[in-house]
Design an enzyme around this catalytic site. Structure first.
Site, PDB file in Angstrom:
ATOM      1  N   THR A   8     -26.098  14.712 -13.381  1.00 32.99           N
ATOM      2  CA  THR A   8     -26.323  15.182 -12.008  1.00 32.99           C
ATOM      3  C   THR A   8     -25.052  15.811 -11.431  1.00 32.99           C
ATOM      4  OG1 THR A   8     -26.677  14.385  -9.743  1.00 32.99           O
ATOM      5  CG2 THR A   8     -25.875  12.761 -11.296  1.00 32.99           C
ATOM      6  N   ASP A   9     -25.226  16.669 -10.439  1.00 33.98           N
ATOM      7  CA  ASP A   9     -24.043  17.266  -9.786  1.00 33.98           C
ATOM      8  C   ASP A   9     -23.230  16.204  -9.048  1.00 33.98           C
ATOM      9  OD1 ASP A   9     -25.683  16.816  -7.554  1.00 33.98           O
ATOM     10  OD2 ASP A   9     -25.521  18.847  -6.756  1.00 33.98           O
ATOM     11  N   GLU A  10     -23.851  15.051  -8.760  1.00 36.29           N
ATOM     12  CA  GLU A  10     -23.131  14.001  -8.005  1.00 36.29           C
ATOM     13  C   GLU A  10     -21.940  13.433  -8.775  1.00 36.29           C
ATOM     14  OE1 GLU A  10     -24.970  11.013  -5.749  1.00 36.29           O
ATOM     15  OE2 GLU A  10     -26.709  12.223  -5.247  1.00 36.29           O
ATOM     16  N   LYS A  67     -24.155   7.338 -13.466  1.00 37.84           N
ATOM     17  CA  LYS A  67     -24.542   8.581 -14.153  1.00 37.84           C
ATOM     18  C   LYS A  67     -23.337   9.216 -14.849  1.00 37.84           C
ATOM     19  CE  LYS A  67     -27.981  10.511 -14.133  1.00 37.84           C
ATOM     20  NZ  LYS A  67     -29.165  10.430 -15.051  1.00 37.84           N
ATOM     21  N   GLY A  76     -38.563   8.352 -18.926  1.00 42.26           N
ATOM     22  CA  GLY A  76     -38.710   8.496 -17.473  1.00 42.26           C
ATOM     23  C   GLY A  76     -39.671   9.613 -17.099  1.00 42.26           C
ATOM     24  N   PHE A 100     -40.419  11.842 -10.930  1.00 41.35           N
ATOM     25  CA  PHE A 100     -40.547  13.168 -10.303  1.00 41.35           C
ATOM     26  C   PHE A 100     -40.256  14.311 -11.280  1.00 41.35           C
ATOM     27  CE2 PHE A 100     -37.738  16.123  -7.591  1.00 41.35           C
ATOM     28  CZ  PHE A 100     -38.765  17.026  -7.355  1.00 41.35           C
ATOM     29  N   ILE A 101     -39.015  14.401 -11.761  1.00 39.16           N
ATOM     30  CA  ILE A 101     -38.666  15.567 -12.588  1.00 39.16           C
ATOM     31  C   ILE A 101     -39.298  15.449 -13.972  1.00 39.16           C
ATOM     32  CG2 ILE A 101     -36.795  17.018 -13.461  1.00 39.16           C
ATOM     33  CD1 ILE A 101     -34.983  15.842 -11.271  1.00 39.16           C
ATOM     34  N   GLY A 102     -39.304  14.226 -14.522  1.00 36.90           N
ATOM     35  CA  GLY A 102     -39.886  14.027 -15.862  1.00 36.90           C
ATOM     36  C   GLY A 102     -41.344  14.472 -15.911  1.00 36.90           C
ATOM     37  N   TYR A 147     -24.556   4.826  -7.878  1.00 35.90           N
ATOM     38  CA  TYR A 147     -25.490   5.676  -8.636  1.00 35.90           C
ATOM     39  C   TYR A 147     -24.722   6.743  -9.410  1.00 35.90           C
ATOM     40  CZ  TYR A 147     -28.359   9.791  -9.520  1.00 35.90           C
ATOM     41  OH  TYR A 147     -28.927  10.892 -10.119  1.00 35.90           O
TER      42      TYR A 147
END
Ligand code: NAD
Ligand code: DAU
Length: 335
Positions: A126-128, A154, A8, A12-14, A150
């Protein structure tokens, strides 16, 4: 010479992480496997196309053939799994790809890593996964209570990764970061959507009463934390990564309108997201105790980010057309 297998990496982060590694390590080799979904963009890494230390493969993390080929050919030291379907709103309408990529894809990477071996397997969670919290902050030992497809997918991958440590001694570390912001974020997420809408004099669609709280983490601070965890983290452990900047969505909206010199009238309250988590908050002592702290001041990094979107219309304008525009019009039909 360290070899990083990034999945990935065109998102964005990758892509920010790949840039971070190249900027900090003159000998690092990066192997990037990305399916190039709507969220993957080759432009994010165009500057590395001619590098002898950068290898790009277009492919799916669910495809064991390509993952095995990469392990055989490159013998990576580290695998950092960023690849995922990541947008909560999309997961509410069409969760299938979330289950497939976020869970089955992670499983396929774990299985292959188990077969070939490696130094570290970093599962970017993720914090989610903790769900929503009214007061206080979540620690790594708290129960998981994901509340949308989502975050549930995760959470599945997060626990599956842990099971490969507990069962097979695979050197897994799990990270749970808060909401990131910065350059190259797809303009469907709150900050890039609102900044680019403001630039274009379009409405900023605030869900519900706008009092939901997120903890904002500048993407470079997140990248540094991941590098820190690769070097100094303990296998089998989970690390929360937060920015320490909790703001309501209204505060974010007002800040964006101010920085773009746009009127309050662009702010529009619309129907709430289904199952909208009220607040995310992380206790990051475990990571700060081993020496990491976010370096970026929130207001300065937000200003830098807004300026980046102002100056990079060539990057985001094409993303807000075509298929995405169809999705956007369907999703925001009340505007
Ligand atoms: P993103 O949506 O910008 O990028 C995801 C990337 O994964 C894209 O390049 C896409 O093409 C690729 N991808 C999707 N499915 C794939 C598949 N089956 N095989 C190979 N590649 C595939 O996501 P992001 O915001 O950069 O998030 C990266 C990771 O960080 C995700 O795992 C996400 O859950 C996690 N995370 C994100 C945030 C955040 O605020 N953005 C916070 C915490 C954790
Ligand atoms: O917390 C980490 C998570 O942050 C990551 O795991 C996810 O991949 C990432 O997408 C992000 O999830 P959120 O749902 O918190 O981010 P999003 O940018 O979609 O929304 C942030 C807040 O803004 C949330 O309360 C919903 C609200 N919002 C969002 C959009 C897109 C609006 O009010 N209007 C909008 O149009």
């Amino acid at each position: 010479m360290k070899k990083y297998f990034i999945t990935g990496g065109c998102g964005f982060i990758g892509s920010n992480f790949i840039r971070y590694i190249f900027n900090h390590d003159d000998s690092a080799v990066i192997i990037n496997l990305d399916k190039l979904t709507y969220a993957g963009n080759l432009k994010n890494l165009a500057e590395f196309n001619n590098s002898e230390r950068y290898f790009f493969y277009q492919g799916d993390i669910c495809d064991s053939k390509i993952v095995k080929e990469i392990f055989k050919k490159h013998k990576p030291d580290y695998l950092i799994n960023f690849a995922a379907e990541t947008h909560v709103d999309r997961s509410l309408g069409e969760p299938d790809d979330f289950i497939q990529t976020d869970i089955f894809g992670a499983f396929n990477l774990l299985e292959t890593a188990r077969e070939f071996g490696l130094e570290r397997f970093i599962q970017i969670s993720t914090d989610e996964v903790y769900g929503s919290i009214e007061k206080g902050s979540f620690s790594e030992t708290d129960a998981l209570m994901p509340r949308n497809p989502y975050s549930a997918s995760k959470a599945g991958a997060d626990r599956l990764a842990y099971s490969y440590f507990a069962t097979y001694d695979l050197p897994v570390i799990i990270t749970r970061a808060s909401n990131n912001y910065g350059p190259y974020q797809f303009p469907e997420k709150l900050i890039p959507l609102f900044v680019t809408n403001a630039i274009e004099d379009k409405k900023l669609p605030v869900y519900g009463d706008g009092k939901n709280v997120r903890d904002w983490l500048y993407v470079d601070d997140h990248c540094e934390a991941i590098q820190y965890i690769i070097d100094s983290g303990k296998v089998g452990e989970i690390y929360n990564i937060g920015g320490g900047n909790e703001l309501t969505n209204i505060q974010i909206t007002d800040l964006i309108l101010k920085e773009t010199n746009k009127p309050e009238s662009l702010k529009q309250f619309i129907r709430d997201r289904l199952g909208h988590d009220r607040r995310y908050s992380l206790n990051c002592e475990k990571l700060t105790n081993i020496g990491w702290r976010p370096k970026h001041d929130f207001h300065k990094a937000m200003k830098f980010t807004i300026d980046w979107y102002k100056q990079n219309g060539d990057w985001w304008k094409p993303l807000k057309s075509g298929e995405y525009l169809k999705y956007y019009k369907k999703h925001y039909k009340e505007l």
